[in-house]
Enzyme design. Structure first.
Site, PDB file in Angstrom:
ATOM      1  N   HIS A  42       0.616  30.060  21.272  1.00  0.00           N
ATOM      2  CA  HIS A  42       1.994  29.619  20.977  1.00  0.00           C
ATOM      3  C   HIS A  42       2.278  29.599  22.567  1.00  0.00           C
ATOM      4  CE1 HIS A  42       2.803  29.175  16.234  1.00  0.00           C
ATOM      5  NE2 HIS A  42       1.586  28.836  16.494  1.00  0.00           N
ATOM      6  N   SER A  76       0.184  23.404  21.774  1.00  0.00           N
ATOM      7  CA  SER A  76      -1.199  22.454  20.554  1.00  0.00           C
ATOM      8  C   SER A  76      -1.553  21.318  21.979  1.00  0.00           C
ATOM      9  CB  SER A  76      -0.497  22.528  19.905  1.00  0.00           C
ATOM     10  OG  SER A  76      -1.175  23.384  18.501  1.00  0.00           O
ATOM     11  N   LYS A 125       0.090  19.045   6.499  1.00  0.00           N
ATOM     12  CA  LYS A 125      -0.409  18.406   6.745  1.00  0.00           C
ATOM     13  C   LYS A 125      -2.122  18.944   6.586  1.00  0.00           C
ATOM     14  CE  LYS A 125      -2.880  15.076  10.293  1.00  0.00           C
ATOM     15  NZ  LYS A 125      -2.556  13.677  11.067  1.00  0.00           N
ATOM     16  N   ASP A 126      -1.917  19.749   6.830  1.00  0.00           N
ATOM     17  CA  ASP A 126      -2.886  21.587   7.072  1.00  0.00           C
ATOM     18  C   ASP A 126      -3.049  21.535   5.175  1.00  0.00           C
ATOM     19  OD1 ASP A 126      -3.459  21.796   9.419  1.00  0.00           O
ATOM     20  OD2 ASP A 126      -1.739  23.985   9.936  1.00  0.00           O
ATOM     21  N   GLU A 164     -30.379  32.091   8.859  1.00  0.00           N
ATOM     22  CA  GLU A 164     -29.373  30.921   8.571  1.00  0.00           C
ATOM     23  C   GLU A 164     -28.828  29.773   8.625  1.00  0.00           C
ATOM     24  OE1 GLU A 164     -29.298  31.894   4.951  1.00  0.00           O
ATOM     25  OE2 GLU A 164     -27.376  32.062   4.580  1.00  0.00           O
TER      26      GLU A 164
END
Lengths: 425, 189
Positions: A216, A220, A244-245, A288
């Site tokens: 922040h 971005s 959108k998220d 894994e």
């Protein structure tokens, strides 16, 4: 009213709190009106998805811990009890176990997104490094969590991985004994792994907070890789990116649910339903899936210490990427050669993933050596050299120019920060 | 630094005009705090080392009389498997013959057994690569090309003296400290 924050909220209760502790103002600033590049694609969902995943893991983990017994003679049975007797225990455990896999899927895509669009470049170097720290913490947490059911794979995975530290000259054996709290993986080891497996996710939350705080400050990156030049390039985070998220979260939850309800053991190993036996090693020890590429790098080196160093180096090299990549252009969209080599890197990682799951013989050794070589070549040689020779495509003038040109007219601009008189496109 | 040149006691670092009593106090306080933190951190770190009850389990007695030549048993010592193998004369011969070869971790066979007890090979049954238990202690299991043990994890092969002969393991299977208590009894640890 000296000493009080000047709150803009109308609701008297919120206003009362906000004037004394301006968390509502902060949330509004950082998640409400926060100016965000207007051209995100769906790859920019994965940070939010990782956050959701972390919350799911902590929530299910807390309830699993209420029924789990971290003792060498009782751990396996307590996990079976969770599966059979505890109300919805099966659901909590399957969500937690598959949540680990989902977390790595999400984070690997998030990381690849950063590599493709050059999100690590100035001024986001520290943001990127915090991300590498998060990855390391995740790996440590996942490894220790996998030990807790105390099945054969848990036990032997723990043995093999802790033995990696014995490769270090002189102090190696002391480190391993110290890690074990004994002379083999045993109850003391299980106890401390449980303690750390509970602790590290909260450390993770702290580092994630720093990761977001740093994000922040710089803002971005975006698919074009060019900086925001003004309000015409941004949208307020809410409602545009909260929506959108949310779309991304729905898709993510569908995939997650498919795994949990239809193939809960698909990514696991049957051997881990056999209680740990210190005297019998399973014929084929594999970690894994999300550790397989690193395991392949480890095994591709015939020297023990060399293999261990290269494996840790494969993550260490990521932290140096901001300085290894010398190209001034961020997004691979404008780097014709890098765009291809990025996919070669993805291919190398996929080959390593496959090789890590195969026995270390014949063609698999050769393939994993070639892929390991490319992995390090990509970061240590190609990235520094390519930046000097590659001719990037012309960058667009601004985000809004590029977006409106793409959209063929695009229609009127949405409200909020974008509809400012500065808009000229 | 103009001000430090003018000061009665020039300080090498920039900014500080002179070394004052406050500088000294800061250093002493800082050093004291560091020692204090170290003093409380060490007990935490050391608490992760093997505890007294774990150390107390550190010896095991084994009766060798039921093990016939060619047979081997696995006993547990400090939570680890220990291979106790009664070697046949051929196996001893093979091991002795390999003394002259170039081995990854050179050691003579004689140095790995007790004098007069050549038939008894006692080694910690943990692969020196990454800690798996090698196969071969039962005669029905794969023993590898050198007749000793074979590690299924990453393919290391050991000979009838427990020496690594092939594969990624860097060292021979370690011989634990043990002593004969009579001809048919040993105490490991």
């Amino acid at each position: 009213m000296a000493g009080l924050h000047k709150s803009e909220f109308e609701n008297p209760v919120i206003r009362w709190v906000d004037s004394r502790l301006p968390i509502f103002t902060m949330m509004q600033k950082e998640y409400g009106v926060f100016p965000t590049p207007r051209n995100f694609n769906y790859l920019w969902n994965f940070g939010a998805l990782a956050m959701v995943n972390l919350v799911i893991m902590i929530a299910t983990g807390i309830f699993l811990a209420m029924n789990y017994t971290p003792h060498a003679t009782m751990a396996f049975d307590s996990v079976e009890r969770i599966m059979r007797d505890v109300n919805f225990g099966w659901l909590l455990r399957y969500v937690h176990a598959n949540g680990g896999s989902m977390f790595f899927i999400v984070v690997y895509i998030h990381l690849a997104r950063g590599l493709y669009y050059g999100s690590y470049k100035m001024p986001r170097e520290l943001l990127w490094i915090l991300g590498v720290v998060i990855l390391l913490l995740m790996m440590a947490t996942a490894f220790m969590g996998y030990v807790l059911p105390w099945g054969q794979m848990s036990y032997w995975g723990a043995t093999v991985i802790t033995n990696l530290f014995s490769a270090f000259p002189l102090v190696g054996d002391y480190i391993v004994t110290w890690l074990w709290g004994g002379f083999s993986v045993d109850n003391a080891t299980l106890n401390r792994f449980f303690s750390l497996h509970y602790l590290l996710p909260f450390v993770l939350v702290g580092v994630v907070f720093l990761h977001i705080a740093a994000l922040h400050i710089t803002g971005s990156n975006n698919p074009l890789g060019i900086e925001v030049k003004g309000p015409q390039d941004t949208l307020p985070f809410h409602p545009y990116y909260t929506i959108k998220d949310s779309v991304g979260i729905c898709v993510y939850l569908i995939v997650f649910a498919l795994l949990v309800f239809f193939a809960p053991n698909y990514l696991g190993h049957a051997d881990n339903y056999i209680p740990a036996n210190p005297l019998v090693t399973p014929a084929h020890i594999v970690p894994e899936w999300y550790f397989l590429p690193f395991y392949a790098i480890l095994r591709s080196v015939p020297d023990k210490l060399g293999g261990v160093l290269l494996m840790f180096g494969s993550i260490g090299v990521l932290a140096l990427v901001p300085w290894l990549d010398t190209s001034p252009v961020r997004s691979a969209r404008y780097r014709p050669v890098y765009r291809i080599l990025f996919w070669v890197l993805v291919l190398a990682c996929a080959v390593l993933l496959v090789c890590g799951g195969k026995p270390p013989e014949g063609i698999w050794v050769v393939l994993s050596r070639v892929a390991t070589a490319y992995y390090f070549l990509h970061f240590l040689v190609i990235l520094p050299v390519l930046g000097k020779f590659e001719r990037p495509l012309p960058l667009p003038e601004s985000i809004s120019r590029a977006v409106l040109a793409d959209g063929g007219g695009g229609g009127p601009l949405p409200g909020g920060a974008a509809a400012k008189p500065m808009e000229k496109a | 630094m103009a001000e430090s040149a003018a000061a009665p006691h020039p300080a090498p670092h920039s900014g500080g005009a002179e070394v004052t009593k406050r500088d000294f106090l800061k250093l002493v306080a800082g050093a004291g705090a560091a020692v204090g933190v170290g003093a409380i951190v060490w007990p935490m770190i050391d608490s992760m080392n093997p505890a007294a009850d774990v150390l107390a389990l550190s010896s095991t007695t084994v009766d060798l009389s039921p093990i016939v030549a060619g047979q081997a048993i696995t006993v547990v010592w400090r939570g680890k498997p220990v291979f106790v193998r009664h070697r046949t004369p051929t196996e001893i011969e093979e091991a002795r013959a390999a003394d002259k070869l170039r081995l990854p971790d050179p050691a003579t066979d004689a140095s790995r057994v007790k004098p007069g007890h050549d038939q008894w090979l006692i080694v910690v049954g943990i692969c020196t690569h990454l800690g798996c238990v090698p196969l071969g202690n039962r005669s029905t299991e794969v023993r590898g090309e050198y007749g000793g043990w074979f590690c299924p994890c990453h393919g290391s092969e050991y000979d009838t003296s427990g020496r690594v002969r092939r594969g990624p393991a860097p060292a021979n299977l370690p011989v634990p400290p043990y002593a004969f208590e009579g001809d048919t009894k040993i105490k490991i640890g």
